[in-house]
Design a protein around this motif. Structure first.
Motif, mmCIF file in Angstrom:
data_model
loop_
_atom_site.group_PDB
_atom_site.id
_atom_site.type_symbol
_atom_site.label_atom_id
_atom_site.label_comp_id
_atom_site.label_asym_id
_atom_site.label_seq_id
_atom_site.Cartn_x
_atom_site.Cartn_y
_atom_site.Cartn_z
ATOM 1 N N ASP A 22 2.297 6.198 -3.493
ATOM 2 C CA ASP A 22 1.407 5.327 -2.717
ATOM 3 C C ASP A 22 -0.040 5.806 -2.789
ATOM 4 O O ASP A 22 -0.973 4.987 -2.745
ATOM 5 C CB ASP A 22 1.874 5.278 -1.268
ATOM 6 C CG ASP A 22 3.143 4.453 -1.103
ATOM 7 O OD1 ASP A 22 3.471 3.700 -2.039
ATOM 8 O OD2 ASP A 22 3.804 4.557 -0.057
ATOM 9 N N ASN A 32 -1.324 4.566 -5.940
ATOM 10 C CA ASN A 32 -1.504 3.116 -5.862
ATOM 11 C C ASN A 32 -2.865 2.759 -5.282
ATOM 12 O O ASN A 32 -3.480 1.758 -5.677
ATOM 13 C CB ASN A 32 -0.391 2.498 -5.016
ATOM 14 C CG ASN A 32 -0.349 0.984 -5.127
ATOM 15 O OD1 ASN A 32 -0.602 0.417 -6.190
ATOM 16 N ND2 ASN A 32 -0.062 0.324 -4.021
ATOM 17 N N THR A 69 0.001 0.674 3.214
ATOM 18 C CA THR A 69 1.313 1.040 2.675
ATOM 19 C C THR A 69 1.506 2.553 2.697
ATOM 20 O O THR A 69 2.578 3.057 3.064
ATOM 21 C CB THR A 69 1.467 0.512 1.241
ATOM 22 O OG1 THR A 69 1.337 -0.915 1.238
ATOM 23 C CG2 THR A 69 2.821 0.886 0.655
ATOM 24 N N LEU A 70 0.467 3.289 2.313
ATOM 25 C CA LEU A 70 0.543 4.750 2.350
ATOM 26 C C LEU A 70 0.728 5.243 3.776
ATOM 27 O O LEU A 70 1.547 6.146 4.032
ATOM 28 C CB LEU A 70 -0.718 5.354 1.747
ATOM 29 C CG LEU A 70 -0.839 6.889 1.824
ATOM 30 C CD1 LEU A 70 0.313 7.560 1.100
ATOM 31 C CD2 LEU A 70 -2.181 7.349 1.270
ATOM 32 N N THR A 115 4.285 4.630 4.788
ATOM 33 C CA THR A 115 5.195 5.570 4.121
ATOM 34 C C THR A 115 5.144 6.938 4.785
ATOM 35 O O THR A 115 6.183 7.582 5.006
ATOM 36 C CB THR A 115 4.828 5.688 2.632
ATOM 37 O OG1 THR A 115 4.944 4.411 2.012
ATOM 38 C CG2 THR A 115 5.751 6.664 1.923
#
Length: 447
Positions: free
Chosen positions: A269, A272, A352-353, A356
């Motif tokens: 991530d 990303n 998203t990171l 996570t």
């Protein structure tokens, strides 16, 4: 007393012998595998369908990276054409029309290369390289999931096997008690009711043993499915000499920090976000000039001319070189929209990171709590088993002396079986939870 019918007895023996031979041949014909945990994990790493699918995705990412790198180099295209034109024309000498066919050839080589495009190619190569790295991390994430699943299935098999060993010992003891009970019953020292209770005790232990063996076979099937082994494979696991349980528990803050720094899903991530930032730079390149260099070589031949083929090709030889620049002035908001979408993509990648990291932190904490609970349960179950064992031994001795009845023995036997199963379950649960917790911190799984 009626004598057995010889024909029926012979046919029964023949059927049993045929079944035994067929079963033995079938067992011998099936491949036999006996693996330890390390072998299971290595096999899954090479053959798991999910992992292999991700490996194919990685190969696709590598091809995209090679394609991006190749875009920096000049291209080269060659063309060749042969043309025949058949037509009618007026004959000025004799009048009328005549048919005439003309033949011509054209040959050319064309090449172009991008000299400057606002950094698009450079950033595209970096982005594709990050995608290859993310593919590697996706593979590692899948391997981590498979490792936990296989370890749990493997330990379940060992648990069921150990349970079988203990239940076999219990059955042996019960059968010995039944033999003694038969002797005492024949001697008239116990009643028929007490002797039947001895038989019931043996039947209960046999039932528990059959149940444990069925659980063992079911756990074998579960592991074979995770390994994706064919049903025809006769599979079993290697029982380790000892199962080591690390007495030291890594503090939760240290374990969480370690997991956040090494887990592949977090690293993927993070990459990303970098890929999204490069996508923004590529979008910004749409506002900048595009400079390219092009060149061409061409020649041709026509039979309309009196000149020979090769001299005509030489005389018609044509060379061209040019430098062009394209400047975007108004693009119907395409570039601005691409830039804004890239900024949104960056924010989504950051969220998203964050998600996570939060999920991983919670998973580590849950693993820590589960480990503490499992170790506490194991300590209590160990004490409970020791007390139940001693109580059952005393009850067996009292039964021999006639100080207790069969009801007392059955009660203590049930308590012991329950304590035994709780102990085995707690022991393997503690081992599994310790392996999972340590695995979050980067410790490889081993038995």
């Amino acid at each position: 007393m009626r004598k057995p019918i010889p024909g029926i007895a012979f046919s029964t023996i023949f059927v049993l012998l045929f079944y035994s031979v067929t079963s033995a041949q079938d067992s011998l014909s099936r491949p036999e595998l006996k693996w330890d945990l390390a072998t299971c994990l290595n096999y899954a790493a090479r053959n798991n369908i999910q992992v292999r699918t991700l490996e194919q995705s990685r190969l696709s990412s590598e091809q995209n990276l090679l394609l991006s790198k190749a875009a920096r180099y000049p291209n080269l295209n060659g063309t060749m054409s042969q043309t025949i034109v058949n037509s009618k024309s007026t004959d000025p000498v004799v009048g009328g029309f005549q048919t005439q066919a003309n033949f011509s050839s054209n040959y050319s080589l064309n090449s172009s290369v991008t000299l400057y495009n606002g950094g698009y190619l450079k950033n595209d190569i970096k982005q594709k390289d990050l995608q290859v790295q993310m593919s590697d991390l996706d593979i590692q994430t899948a391997l981590n999931d498979v490792t936990i699943q296989i370890t749990q299935a493997y330990l379940n098999i060992l648990l069921a096997r150990e349970n079988i060993v203990y239940l076999e010992d219990l059955l042996t003891t019960s059968q010995a008690q039944l033999t003694q009970g038969k002797q005492r019953y024949d001697a008239g020292s116990i009643s028929r009711k007490d002797y039947i209770q001895f038989e019931g005790l043996v039947a209960t232990d046999q039932f528990n043993l059959v149940t444990a063996r069925n659980a063992y076979r079911q756990n074998i099937i579960t592991l074979k499915q995770l390994l994706q082994l064919n049903s025809s494979v006769n599979f079993d696991v290697v029982v380790p000499d000892t199962l080591y349980m690390n007495p030291v528990i890594t503090p939760l803050p240290d374990a969480a920090a370690r997991a956040l720094s090494i887990r592949p899903e977090v690293m993927a991530d993070s990459l990303n976000i970098m890929a999204a930032e490069l996508e923004l730079e590529k979008s910004k390149a749409g506002r900048r000039p595009l400079i390219s260099l092009s060149g061409a070589l061409s020649t041709g031949y026509s039979d309309n001319r009196d000149e020979a083929y090769f001299p005509q090709l030489n005389n018609n030889f044509f060379q061209r070189a040019g430098l062009s620049m394209s400047i975007p002035i108004f693009q119907n908001r395409i570039n601005k929209t691409n830039i804004e979408l890239s900024k949104i993509q960056i924010e989504q990648a950051k969220l998203t990171l964050l998600g996570t990291k939060t999920t991983l932190d919670q998973a580590v904490e849950q693993a820590y709590i589960a480990l503490l609970n499992a170790r506490n349960q194991y300590s209590v179950a160990e004490l409970q088993l020791r007390v139940s064992q001693q109580t059952l031994d005393i009850t067996n001795e009292q039964l021999k002396l006639g100080a207790v009845n069969m009801v007392d023995l059955l009660t203590q036997k049930n308590l012991y079986v329950q304590a035994l199963q709780n102990y085995i379950q707690a022991r393997y649960s503690a081992i599994l939870n310790h392996k999972v917790y340590d695995f979050y911190t980067g410790v490889p799984v081993s038995l």
